[in-house]
Enzyme design. Structure first.
Site, mmCIF file in Angstrom:
data_model
loop_
_atom_site.group_PDB
_atom_site.id
_atom_site.type_symbol
_atom_site.label_atom_id
_atom_site.label_comp_id
_atom_site.label_asym_id
_atom_site.label_seq_id
_atom_site.Cartn_x
_atom_site.Cartn_y
_atom_site.Cartn_z
ATOM 1 N N TYR A 1 4.620 -14.815 -13.103
ATOM 2 C CA TYR A 1 3.624 -13.830 -12.678
ATOM 3 C C TYR A 1 2.208 -14.304 -13.009
ATOM 4 O O TYR A 1 1.304 -14.266 -12.171
ATOM 5 C CB TYR A 1 3.910 -12.490 -13.362
ATOM 6 C CG TYR A 1 3.001 -11.363 -12.954
ATOM 7 C CD1 TYR A 1 3.173 -10.713 -11.728
ATOM 8 C CD2 TYR A 1 1.971 -10.927 -13.786
ATOM 9 C CE1 TYR A 1 2.338 -9.670 -11.343
ATOM 10 C CE2 TYR A 1 1.137 -9.888 -13.412
ATOM 11 C CZ TYR A 1 1.330 -9.259 -12.191
ATOM 12 O OH TYR A 1 0.505 -8.229 -11.819
ATOM 13 N N SER B 1 -4.838 -10.495 -11.811
ATOM 14 C CA SER B 1 -4.414 -9.789 -13.029
ATOM 15 C C SER B 1 -5.037 -10.466 -14.232
ATOM 16 O O SER B 1 -5.301 -11.681 -14.207
ATOM 17 C CB SER B 1 -2.886 -9.821 -13.157
ATOM 18 O OG SER B 1 -2.467 -9.382 -14.438
ATOM 19 N N ALA C 1 0.799 -1.229 0.000
ATOM 20 C CA ALA C 1 0.000 0.000 0.000
ATOM 21 C C ALA C 1 0.830 1.276 0.000
ATOM 22 O O ALA C 1 0.286 2.361 0.208
ATOM 23 C CB ALA C 1 -0.946 0.004 1.205
ATOM 24 N N SER C 2 2.120 1.169 -0.245
ATOM 25 C CA SER C 2 2.955 2.371 -0.260
ATOM 26 C C SER C 2 2.979 3.045 -1.624
ATOM 27 O O SER C 2 3.471 4.168 -1.758
ATOM 28 C CB SER C 2 4.389 2.037 0.172
ATOM 29 O OG SER C 2 4.994 1.156 -0.766
ATOM 30 N N ALA D 1 1.161 -17.347 -13.527
ATOM 31 C CA ALA D 1 0.823 -18.510 -12.697
ATOM 32 C C ALA D 1 0.435 -18.078 -11.283
ATOM 33 O O ALA D 1 -0.521 -18.612 -10.699
ATOM 34 C CB ALA D 1 1.998 -19.482 -12.652
ATOM 35 N N ASN E 1 7.416 -8.459 5.311
ATOM 36 C CA ASN E 1 7.661 -9.330 4.167
ATOM 37 C C ASN E 1 6.517 -10.339 4.146
ATOM 38 O O ASN E 1 6.495 -11.273 4.945
ATOM 39 C CB ASN E 1 9.006 -10.026 4.309
ATOM 40 C CG ASN E 1 9.243 -11.077 3.238
ATOM 41 O OD1 ASN E 1 8.490 -11.164 2.263
ATOM 42 N ND2 ASN E 1 10.284 -11.884 3.401
#
Length: 242
Positions: free
Chosen positions: A154, A141, A12-13, A156, A62
């Site tokens: 990405y 996506s 969210a940065s 997958a 992380n």
């Protein structure tokens, strides 16, 4: 709309995550900004959220680390009391053609994009179960729907998020918790900054333009406000994948 509710947004940065945080804050939600490394950017997100009169705080985490996620969610619970909305947005790319893609590139993307969402859902789930309500929104996506050359890892991971979404939706529906996904197309962000307005890729988008983070944020806010939509994938892609 979301007064008295707390939302956790990962990644969210900046980009889509920041747009989501600001949108939910504008609708009254308190915001836990989860970020990976850029403290200055995270604090800017917090500042833009608190401008709406809500409570907001930043947490470095992380999302691929079980220990980090557990500690972060525990701290958010202490600071905010509970969690009502979870938006799994954190994502990275390590693009390469499959024949040349390293194992590290595969693992890093899967760990952040897919495992990270699993860990966050698992950590937040008990809070939502106790409250007998919750909204989980995973940012997938159109790559996860269509595939994309040079992005096997990405795509997958994003396809995996859709399977995760539908499974979690089925598991938690009886508890008043919904789980949905948003599948953005080409959205203006750091990830797509190299896509220029004259890029031929834009010719495949019926609306003939890239989207904005706010377009995705509006879809997230809609899903967060609904108690009768679950297991759904909403494309925000200008018609690219229709």
């Amino acid at each position: 709309m979301f007064e008295g509710k707390t939302a956790i947004i990962t990644g969210a940065s900046r980009g889509i995550g920041k747009a989501v945080a600001i949108k939910l804050a504008s609708l009254g939600a308190d915001i836990a900004v989860i970020y990976a490394g850029n403290t200055e950017a995270a604090m800017q997100s917090v500042s833009e959220c608190t401008a709406y009169g809500v409570k907001a705080a930043a947490y470095r985490c992380n999302v691929a680390s079980c220990e980090d996620v557990k500690a972060t969610v525990s701290q958010v619970k202490k600071d905010f009391g509970s969690v009502h909305i979870l938006v799994n947005n954190a994502g990275i790319t390590r693009d390469a053609l499959i024949a040349m893609m390293s194992e590290d590139a595969w693992d890093e993307v899967m760990d952040t994009n897919l495992k990270g969402a699993y860990l966050m859902i698992r950590a937040v789930c008990p809070l939502m179960l106790r409250a007998k309500e919750g909204r989980i929104i995973n940012i997938s996506s159109v790559s996860g729907l269509m595939g994309n050359a040079g992005q096997a890892n990405y795509a997958a991971s994003k396809a995996g998020l859709i399977g995760l979404t539908k499974s979690v939706a089925r598991e938690l529906a009886s508890k008043g918790i919904t789980c949905n996904a948003v599948a953005p197309g080409f959205i203006q962000s750091d990830m797509t900054k190299d896509i220029k307005e004259d890029n031929p890729l834009l010719a495949s988008i019926p609306l003939m333009r890239t989207g904005r983070g706010e377009d995705v944020a509006s879809a997230v806010a809609f899903l967060a406000s609904s108690s009768y939509i679950t297991g759904e994938v909403i494309r925000v892609d200008g018609g690219l994948a229709m």
